[in-house]
Write a protein that holds these residues in place. Structure first.
Motif, short mmCIF file in Angstrom:
data_model
loop_
_atom_site.label_atom_id
_atom_site.label_comp_id
_atom_site.label_asym_id
_atom_site.label_seq_id
_atom_site.Cartn_x
_atom_site.Cartn_y
_atom_site.Cartn_z
N TYR A 1 0.85 -1.18 0.00
CA TYR A 1 0.00 0.00 0.00
C TYR A 1 0.89 1.24 0.00
N VAL A 2 0.38 2.32 -0.57
CA VAL A 2 1.06 3.61 -0.55
C VAL A 2 0.07 4.66 -0.09
N LEU A 3 0.48 5.50 0.86
CA LEU A 3 -0.34 6.63 1.31
C LEU A 3 0.37 7.91 0.92
N LEU A 4 -0.30 8.77 0.16
CA LEU A 4 0.27 10.03 -0.30
C LEU A 4 -0.22 11.16 0.59
N THR A 5 0.70 12.02 1.02
CA THR A 5 0.33 13.18 1.82
C THR A 5 1.48 14.18 1.82
N GLU A 6 1.44 15.14 2.72
CA GLU A 6 2.49 16.15 2.85
C GLU A 6 2.94 16.24 4.30
N ALA A 7 4.09 16.88 4.51
CA ALA A 7 4.60 17.10 5.86
C ALA A 7 5.43 18.38 5.89
N ALA A 8 5.55 18.94 7.11
CA ALA A 8 6.43 20.08 7.37
C ALA A 8 6.04 21.31 6.56
N ILE A 9 4.81 21.75 6.76
CA ILE A 9 4.33 22.95 6.07
C ILE A 9 4.29 24.12 7.03
N ASP A 10 4.55 25.30 6.49
CA ASP A 10 4.43 26.54 7.27
C ASP A 10 4.14 27.68 6.31
N GLY A 11 4.25 28.91 6.79
CA GLY A 11 3.85 30.07 6.00
C GLY A 11 4.73 30.39 4.83
N ARG A 12 5.76 29.58 4.57
CA ARG A 12 6.53 29.76 3.33
C ARG A 12 5.86 29.12 2.14
N PHE A 13 4.89 28.24 2.39
CA PHE A 13 4.33 27.40 1.33
C PHE A 13 2.81 27.53 1.28
N SER A 14 2.25 27.02 0.21
CA SER A 14 0.81 26.74 0.18
C SER A 14 0.64 25.23 0.19
N GLY A 15 -0.53 24.79 0.63
CA GLY A 15 -0.80 23.36 0.66
C GLY A 15 -1.10 22.83 -0.73
N ALA A 16 -1.04 21.53 -0.87
CA ALA A 16 -1.27 20.89 -2.17
C ALA A 16 -2.35 19.83 -2.05
N HIS A 17 -2.87 19.45 -3.21
CA HIS A 17 -3.80 18.33 -3.30
C HIS A 17 -3.41 17.51 -4.53
N ALA A 18 -4.11 16.41 -4.74
CA ALA A 18 -3.83 15.55 -5.89
C ALA A 18 -4.85 15.83 -6.99
N GLU A 19 -4.38 15.82 -8.22
CA GLU A 19 -5.28 15.90 -9.37
C GLU A 19 -5.02 14.70 -10.28
N LEU A 20 -6.11 14.01 -10.61
CA LEU A 20 -6.05 12.83 -11.46
C LEU A 20 -6.61 13.22 -12.82
N ASP A 21 -5.84 12.96 -13.91
CA ASP A 21 -6.34 13.31 -15.22
C ASP A 21 -6.97 12.09 -15.90
N ASP A 22 -7.49 12.30 -17.10
CA ASP A 22 -8.20 11.23 -17.82
C ASP A 22 -7.29 10.07 -18.19
N ASP A 23 -5.98 10.32 -18.25
CA ASP A 23 -5.04 9.26 -18.60
C ASP A 23 -4.51 8.50 -17.39
N GLY A 24 -5.02 8.84 -16.20
CA GLY A 24 -4.61 8.11 -15.00
C GLY A 24 -3.36 8.65 -14.36
N GLU A 25 -2.89 9.83 -14.77
CA GLU A 25 -1.71 10.42 -14.13
C GLU A 25 -2.16 11.27 -12.96
N LEU A 26 -1.46 11.14 -11.85
CA LEU A 26 -1.78 11.88 -10.63
C LEU A 26 -0.68 12.90 -10.38
N ARG A 27 -1.09 14.16 -10.16
CA ARG A 27 -0.15 15.26 -9.97
C ARG A 27 -0.36 15.92 -8.61
N PHE A 28 0.73 16.45 -8.03
CA PHE A 28 0.65 17.31 -6.87
C PHE A 28 0.40 18.73 -7.36
N VAL A 29 -0.69 19.35 -6.89
CA VAL A 29 -1.06 20.69 -7.34
C VAL A 29 -1.20 21.60 -6.13
#
Length: 828
Positions: free
Chosen positions: A180-208
């Motif tokens: 199994y694989v669990l995707l997430t983020e760690a170590a965020i603060d005010g230097r960054f914005s948060g991200a989510h996953a986007e899945l396209d029609d071809d099955g590719e998953l991107r961090f956005v």
């Protein structure tokens, strides 16, 4: 030819490897020699330049990071040591931009982040190009993305999952890789914005990222992109997200004040109870009976009586937390409220409705985190982002919502929470940190889960402070539930997944001392669960089990256990159990004793002409911001108010003495600035206390209803007023003129928002009735003018009439205290 990059030393189970190619940079991850992730594309767009195409490797540096941290709450409290292997790959793009890929590997995962170590000045991060594909027969457990993470979690085969945005953490089963694989983020603060996953029609998953473009400076430019890898037990029990977070600013600081535990919470069962002091007292009484540690007061609380409930709860070792909306703490002036609340003895805040992953909002989080740490306040984030490791960096963070929890029974009736949704949580959302689902909602409308399932959520779900949803009387009405919730431990030293998967059931064991608490939740038809106990290393043991009764409700029994526990569950059912080595006492709950209040003499007084007063007490003081104190002889303190304190306003001084379970017992003194010559608006004065049938006493508006600030402009028989106090029957408003006022004037009557009602309104000075009149809706306002010379206290009362028992809303409109003498009692 590809340039292969790999760490000099590989961890036993998870092996990351990065390759640079002419048009891409690719990460491959092996577990026990078997490829789990293949072809993960890495890269960034900075200043309009795609760095992942046309970059060459300059050098790689490998180091082993061994560190430790102490968790005050979470799935495993105590001190944890860990070892990571970190490889820093330094690259140069054809444009001359130098950048880095940091890769961390542990026994249960891999993390990647990007950095620009030589950036001069400022730049722009335009996009994160991290993306990957999973094998086509993968199965995914995800939720549709929204910035507060409250959509339902569902499981679906990858081929059936529609293109779109999905929130972290996202769990994937890879049958071919056997992991199994669990995707997430760690170590965020005010230097960054948060991200989510986007899945396209071809099955590719991107961090956005949430922000299309953000300003960056030298150093890391993204949080860690985290890939937890292993079997389900490895993922559920992982602490990798916290390990990746920065250490606390003061690692050696005394954090004993961070107190995990269990909380009573009245809002879910009674919207308006947050405005009712007597209801909060009842919840304290039952919480003390159960031995719980905390009380959360949701919307409706008023500064007039919060010190009183803090003092009442403290005598039983119970700490009080207050709900607040985030924008009421946005900016330095509003942020100062935190210090004021802490001065009353408040222990924490539940802050709500942030609902953003933007860099600007994370800067706000940074401010709240730093200030609550400085003041010693617990924080529970609602309407919030998911945990990304703050429990390590900021141990006072004891909860996040970021889950579709029990409040959805209240706000969204007709769409009840499902057992399917619940069973997914321990394998996804709760893996990454505290989850304030507010469990055990027996009275939920339209509930499809069994009573055993609801009770089991108290163990299956982890939060630093678990806020129980239902009315405490609903627990008392179910003796087995009441007994278990009293036994339930306040914190966990170890968490183990005993059985289950995200589609069927989850059986979680959590240890406190020598007892294990088991929570099992299931989806689907009634059945028998066989739960292996070998991972608990108990040998022969005893178990007390509370589960689904054959005819509904709950049933309990005690029996010996060895290597397994066999339990029957109802449809969408569940169970809890307390398990310990044979002969160990399973039931240990005791009610909290009551302690005497500290002496405070006098509890209400006027400040002198020098802005100071003398207080007699045996305890230590906690002062409002801007106040000062000097200890005199014989338990006397000289307290001085800031010059900015307005006439008729009071400061609350808190006195603390040692109490139950490390929680000080508190009492309060209210010190008033005397009225100056002239007229003073009633609504601008500090109330000593109030009691009101429907919500708080409203300032400069009608009573409205049970919520604060829900009134409108006061209106009596069509005559409108700009200021005054709005109340309902029965009500009491207690004021302290302290002998400084000569006259009280007001225009009174029944507000037009309650037609057909009537009330008796009266005024009392030092306990003596000065005036009383019956008023009826539709009658014009009555003008009153009363002589109150020498009166220390003033009580404004409104009561129902025998022929009109229904509540009436009344207005003390244009109320004034008049002071015409040149001196105050303190100056005479």
């Amino acid at each position: 030819m590809a340039n292969e990059i790999g760490p000099a030393a590989l961890l036993e189970r998870v092996e990351p490897q990065v390759e640079t190619r002419a048009d891409a940079i690719v990460l491959t991850v092996r577990r026990a020699g078997r490829i789990v992730l293949d072809g993960v594309r890495l890269g960034l767009r900075v200043g309009g330049v795609d760095l992942d195409a046309g970059s060459v490797l300059l050098r790689s540096r490998v180091r082993e990071i061994t560190d430790e941290w102490t968790a005050r709450s979470g799935k495993a409290t105590g001190t944890h040591r860990y070892t990571h292997v970190e490889t820093v790959h330094e690259l140069r793009h054809d444009s001359g931009v130098e950048w880095q890929i940091h890769v961390r590997a542990s026994g249960d995962g891999v993390a990647v982040r990007y950095a620009l170590a030589r950036l001069e000045g400022h730049g722009r991060l335009d996009a994160d190009h991290t993306r990957l594909r999973f094998e086509p027969d993968a199965r995914v457990w995800a939720l549709d993305y929204q910035t507060w993470y409250e959509t339902p979690r569902v499981g679906a085969d990858l081929a059936e999952l529609p293109a779109g945005a999905y929130g972290f953490p996202l769990l994937v089963r890879l049958p071919r890789a056997g992991a199994y694989v669990l995707l997430t983020e760690a170590a965020i603060d005010g230097r960054f914005s948060g991200a989510h996953a986007e899945l396209d029609d071809d099955g590719e998953l991107r961090f956005v990222a949430a922000d299309e473009s953000v300003e960056i400076t030298r150093g890391p430019v993204t949080p860690w992109r985290v890939f937890l890898i292993g079997d389900l037990a490895t993922i559920v029990e992982s602490r990798f997200v916290d390990e990746l977070a920065p250490a606390p600013l003061d690692p050696a600081g005394d954090l004993r004040w961070v107190r995990p535990g269990r909380a009573a919470w009245s809002w879910w069962s009674d919207f308006y109870s947050g405005a009712q002091l007597h209801r909060q007292r009842h919840f304290v009484d039952v919480a003390a009976h159960f031995g719980w540690e905390h009380l959360l007061i949701d919307c409706g609380w008023d500064e007039t009586w919060v010190p009183e409930i803090v003092a009442y709860a403290s005598r039983r070792g119970i700490q009080v937390h207050l709900w607040v909306v985030w924008h009421d703490l946005d900016g330095p002036e509003k942020l100062a409220k935190l210090a004021l609340w802490r001065s009353w003895g408040v222990a924490g805040i539940k802050v709500d409705f942030m609902e953003s992953e933007s860099k600007d909002r994370y800067r706000w989080y940074d401010t709240i985190l730093a200030e609550t740490a400085r003041l010693g306040l617990h924080v529970n984030f609602h309407g919030s982002v998911i945990p990304r490791g703050w429990a390590r960096t900021w141990p006072q963070v004891i909860g996040y919502e970021a889950v579709r929890g029990s409040e959805y029974y209240v706000f969204y009736q007709g769409t009840p929470l499902t057992a399917v949704h619940n069973v997914i949580q321990p394998f996804t959302r709760n893996v990454v940190g505290a989850m304030d689902y507010t469990p055990v909602a027996f009275a939920a409308p339209g509930r499809t889960t069994s009573d055993g399932h609801e009770l089991a959520l108290s163990v299956a779900f982890e939060c630093g402070i678990t806020h129980f949803a239902d009315d405490v009387d609903a627990y008392l009405a179910r003796p087995d539930a009441a007994r278990f919730l009293a036994e339930l431990a306040p914190s966990w030293e170890e968490t183990v997944l005993l059985a289950g998967d995200p589609d069927h059931e989850a059986v979680i064991a959590r240890r406190h001392g020598d007892r294990w608490f088991l929570g099992g939740i299931a989806t689907g038809p009634a059945r028998r669960l066989t739960v292996p106990l070998d991972r608990l290393a108990l040998g022969p043991g005893d178990a007390w089990i509370v589960g689904d009764g054959a005819a509904g409700g709950l049933t309990s029994h005690r029996r010996p256990v060895d290597d397994k526990l066999v339990v029957d569950v109802a449809e969408n059912g569940g169970f809890v159990a307390v398990v310990a080595a044979r002969g160990t006492r399973l039931h240990r709950a005791v009610a909290r004793p009551e302690h005497a209040s500290p002496r405070v003499d006098p509890p209400v007084q006027l400040l002198g002409p020098d802005g100071a007063a003398v207080l007699l007490t045996e305890g230590q003081l906690r002062l409002p911001p801007g106040w000062s104190a000097e200890r005199l002889a014989d338990d006397r303190w000289r307290i001085e108010a800031p010059a900015a304190l307005a006439p008729g306003r009071a400061g609350v001084v808190t006195v603390e003495t040692p109490g139950e379970d490390g929680v000080p017992v508190v009492a309060h003194a209210r010190l008033f600035r005397p009225l100056t010559p002239g007229s003073h608006r009633l609504s601008a004065l500090t109330m000593v206390e109030f009691h009101n049938e429907s919500g708080p006493i409203e300032r400069d508006q009608s009573n409205g209803g049970g919520n604060p600030d829900d009134g409108r402009r006061m209106s009596i028989a069509g005559v409108e007023f700009d200021d005054g106090l709005g109340a309902s029957t029965p009500s009491r408003i207690e004021l302290y003129p302290g002998g400084c006022a000569d006259r009280f004037t007001a225009r009174i009557g029944v507000d037009d928002e309650t037609p057909g009602t009537a009330a008796r309104m009266s005024v009392h000075a030092d306990g003596v009735e000065l005036f009383a009149v019956d008023v009826r809706a539709g009658e014009p306002p009555r003008d009153i003018e009363l002589d109150i010379r020498g009166a220390a206290t003033l009580s404004l009362r409104a009561d129902t009439l025998p022929e009109h028992p229904e509540p009436a809303h009344v207005d003390w409109a244009s109320g004034r205290l008049h002071h015409h003498t040149a001196t105050t009692p303190a100056e005479q």
